[in-house]
Design an enzyme around this catalytic site. Structure first.
Site, PDB file in Angstrom:
ATOM      1  N   ARG A  53      13.618  47.726  89.070  1.00 23.86           N
ATOM      2  CA  ARG A  53      12.385  47.476  88.105  1.00 23.86           C
ATOM      3  C   ARG A  53      11.272  47.265  89.019  1.00 23.86           C
ATOM      4  O   ARG A  53      10.126  47.543  88.416  1.00 23.86           O
ATOM      5  CB  ARG A  53      12.596  46.284  87.215  1.00 23.86           C
ATOM      6  CG  ARG A  53      11.717  46.344  85.751  1.00 23.86           C
ATOM      7  CD  ARG A  53      12.048  44.877  85.276  1.00 23.86           C
ATOM      8  NE  ARG A  53      11.586  43.974  85.849  1.00 23.86           N
ATOM      9  CZ  ARG A  53      12.234  42.657  86.133  1.00 23.86           C
ATOM     10  NH1 ARG A  53      13.382  42.595  85.503  1.00 23.86           N
ATOM     11  NH2 ARG A  53      11.828  41.893  86.667  1.00 23.86           N
ATOM     12  N   TYR A 105      -8.731  58.646  73.996  1.00 24.30           N
ATOM     13  CA  TYR A 105      -7.605  58.841  73.278  1.00 24.30           C
ATOM     14  C   TYR A 105      -7.049  57.674  72.394  1.00 24.30           C
ATOM     15  O   TYR A 105      -7.342  56.403  72.684  1.00 24.30           O
ATOM     16  CB  TYR A 105      -6.381  58.904  74.603  1.00 24.30           C
ATOM     17  CG  TYR A 105      -4.929  58.874  74.023  1.00 24.30           C
ATOM     18  CD1 TYR A 105      -4.803  59.958  73.118  1.00 24.30           C
ATOM     19  CD2 TYR A 105      -4.041  57.720  74.151  1.00 24.30           C
ATOM     20  CE1 TYR A 105      -3.317  59.862  72.562  1.00 24.30           C
ATOM     21  CE2 TYR A 105      -2.797  57.984  73.766  1.00 24.30           C
ATOM     22  CZ  TYR A 105      -2.250  59.040  72.900  1.00 24.30           C
ATOM     23  OH  TYR A 105      -1.069  58.968  72.273  1.00 24.30           O
ATOM     24  N   ASP A 178      -9.666  58.122  83.213  1.00 18.95           N
ATOM     25  CA  ASP A 178      -8.508  58.953  82.820  1.00 18.95           C
ATOM     26  C   ASP A 178      -8.868  60.464  82.873  1.00 18.95           C
ATOM     27  O   ASP A 178      -9.664  60.734  82.386  1.00 18.95           O
ATOM     28  CB  ASP A 178      -8.193  58.491  81.080  1.00 18.95           C
ATOM     29  CG  ASP A 178      -7.046  59.218  80.505  1.00 18.95           C
ATOM     30  OD1 ASP A 178      -6.677  60.308  81.144  1.00 18.95           O
ATOM     31  OD2 ASP A 178      -6.723  58.957  79.509  1.00 18.95           O
ATOM     32  N   LYS A 203       1.582  65.261  80.685  1.00 19.61           N
ATOM     33  CA  LYS A 203       0.731  66.411  80.222  1.00 19.61           C
ATOM     34  C   LYS A 203       0.845  67.357  81.292  1.00 19.61           C
ATOM     35  O   LYS A 203       1.904  67.987  81.549  1.00 19.61           O
ATOM     36  CB  LYS A 203      -0.630  66.006  79.729  1.00 19.61           C
ATOM     37  CG  LYS A 203      -0.730  64.901  79.057  1.00 19.61           C
ATOM     38  CD  LYS A 203       0.042  65.096  77.412  1.00 19.61           C
ATOM     39  CE  LYS A 203      -0.226  63.821  76.812  1.00 19.61           C
ATOM     40  NZ  LYS A 203       0.518  63.607  75.443  1.00 19.61           N
TER      41      LYS A 203
HETATM   42  C1  LIG Z   1      -6.275  61.473  77.223  1.00 21.91           C
HETATM   43  C2  LIG Z   1      -4.948  60.645  77.232  1.00 21.91           C
HETATM   44  N1  LIG Z   1      -4.681  59.755  77.868  1.00 21.91           N
HETATM   45  C3  LIG Z   1      -3.620  58.900  77.818  1.00 21.91           C
HETATM   46  C4  LIG Z   1      -2.794  59.471  76.911  1.00 21.91           C
HETATM   47  C5  LIG Z   1      -1.237  58.361  76.665  1.00 21.91           C
HETATM   48  O1  LIG Z   1      -0.013  59.235  77.487  1.00 21.91           O
HETATM   49  P1  LIG Z   1       1.349  58.970  77.020  1.00 21.91           P
HETATM   50  O2  LIG Z   1       1.734  59.876  75.609  1.00 21.91           O
HETATM   51  O3  LIG Z   1       2.114  59.716  78.169  1.00 21.91           O
HETATM   52  O4  LIG Z   1       1.460  57.601  76.669  1.00 21.91           O
HETATM   53  C6  LIG Z   1      -2.490  60.471  76.111  1.00 21.91           C
HETATM   54  C7  LIG Z   1      -1.924  61.174  75.450  1.00 21.91           C
HETATM   55  O5  LIG Z   1      -1.705  62.255  74.553  1.00 21.91           O
HETATM   56  C8  LIG Z   1      -3.665  61.267  76.355  1.00 21.91           C
HETATM   57  O6  LIG Z   1      -4.227  62.570  75.899  1.00 21.91           O
END
Ligand SMILES: Cc1ncc(COP(=O)(O)O)c(C=O)c1O
Length: 380
Positions: A53, A105, A178, A203
């Site tokens: 962990r 997001y 991000d 992604k």
């Molecule tokens: C720009 C962005 N940040 C964060 C996330 C969250 O990622 P996860 O789905 O891997 O938790 C997403 C998911 O679509 C995203 O598009």
């Protein structure tokens, strides 16, 4: 790991920095499912590891590769993009003020306005495409973090990383980016002054729609980084060893995938700009796009594989075009080898600020002409 120092990022990725399996001389690492690690007769840890962990041999290669690609000091892999992002906010303290983008997001927005606010973070949304507006919203001594997403999901708006790093640092705050849409192929936020860069590794980093994962990379291994690492090991938001292994495998092809996806996205954007079935094409690579100049300054070699179309005929027009597509897959998520399309407003629900006529496209690795032809027949 005897690669020469001069290697470029595509080499770092393709060879996973030279990580293999020392026990067998295998050129890919082994999978280490062990949850715990033995101590010697003197009670010291034989491998320095305690418990999975906190750390596991499979976390180290993707962390080391991404640290190098992002020009950072350290990376932590997480069980999802959401757990990576929320670890950064959980490392703050109740009462801290954070500025977050208006376009962000949607699940992170929901978490910030729900859980994070309930736990005492003071969360304020601001138009991060306007550095002066961000500067005007900073509360001296209270603002501890500015979070941006660029290009942002789903309208692709662009925030100026360098300008916002200066705003953050003048206020004694950190800037976290991000960079999921941009990827380290096109953007290196830490070199532009950001303190932290986060990815939904689900992604582009993994790239094959078969792993949920997230990452945070830091410019400095400081006390705040220590808190982020503590959140991961104490809350247990670690990636499984097999998922970490798959992520590394995906990252090996990151540069060729993203380059091809960006080229195809640019072609699609140019093709549908001015098309009678489309009100607007949202893509930072188009010179007509409001964020283009900033994107051109802070993105190298392309503008990414994501674009959105605002379809003529409002929501009904968008939904019927969606229904006619035959190659693009109707599914959420992005960054995989297969092209995906979705009507974001339906996914985000009644609170959504996303235009109802918007279809978000994640360009995959199919023939770009096939993708254009499929959209043409759907948009008529
Ligand atoms: C720009 C962005 N940040 C964060 C996330 C969250 O990622 P996860 O789905 O891997 O938790 C997403 C998911 O679509 C995203 O598009």
């Amino acid at each position: 790991m005897s690669l020469p120092d001069y290697i470029h990022s595509p080499t770092v990725a393709a060879q996973a920095l030279g990580f293999g399996d020392p026990a067998t001389a295998g050129i890919v690492p082994a999978i280490h499912p062990s949850t715990t690690y033995e101590r010697g007769a003197d009670n010291t840890l034989l491998s320095g590891r305690l418990y999975s962990r906190a750390d596991n041999p499979n976390y180290e290669p993707p962390e080391a590769v991404l640290t190098r690609l992002e020009a950072g000091a350290a990376t932590a892999v997480f069980s999802s993009g959401m757990s990576a992002a929320t670890a950064v906010f959980m490392a703050l303290k109740p009462g801290d003020h954070v500025l977050v983008p208006k376009v962000i997001y949607w699940a992170l927005r929901a978490w910030l306005l729900g859980w994070a606010t309930d736990w005492g973070l003071r969360v304020e949304s601001v138009d991060t495409t306007d550095p002066a507006a961000v500067e005007g919203s900073v509360r001296r001594g209270q603002t501890k973090l500015i979070w941006i997403e660029t290009p942002a999901n789903p309208t692709l708006v662009v925030s100026d990383i360098e300008a916002l790093a200066e705003v953050a640092h003048r206020a004694g705050a950190l800037l976290a980016v991000d960079s999921t849409f941009a990827t380290p192929v096109h953007s290196l936020p830490l070199l532009l002054g950001a303190d932290l860069v986060m990815h939904s590794a689900t992604k582009y980093l993994n790239g094959h729609s078969d792993v949920i994962a997230g990452t945070v990379t830091t410019r400095e291994e400081d006390a705040f980084w220590g808190r982020i690492i503590a959140v991961r090991s104490q809350a247990g938001t670690v990636l499984g060893p097999f998922e970490a292994w798959l992520l590394l495998r995906g990252m090996r092809t990151l540069f060729v995938r993203v380059a091809a996806q960006s080229r195809a996205a640019m072609r699609i954007a140019e093709h549908f700009e001015g098309h009678s079935g489309v009100e607007a094409v949202l893509y930072p690579g188009l010179t007509s796009f409001p964020g283009h100049r900033v994107a051109a300054r802070q993105m190298q070699g392309g503008f990414g594989g994501m674009l959105s179309l605002r379809v003529a005929g409002g929501a009904p027009g968008a939904l019927s075009a969606l229904g006619r597509l035959r190659i693009w897959k109707r599914a959420t998520s992005l960054g995989g080898v297969e092209s995906l399309v979705e009507h974001r407003a339906s996914v985000e629900g009644p609170q959504s600020a996303t235009p109802a006529d918007l279809l978000r496209l994640s360009v995959g690795l199919e023939d770009a002409d096939d993708l254009i032809r499929d959209l043409e027949q759907a948009l008529k």
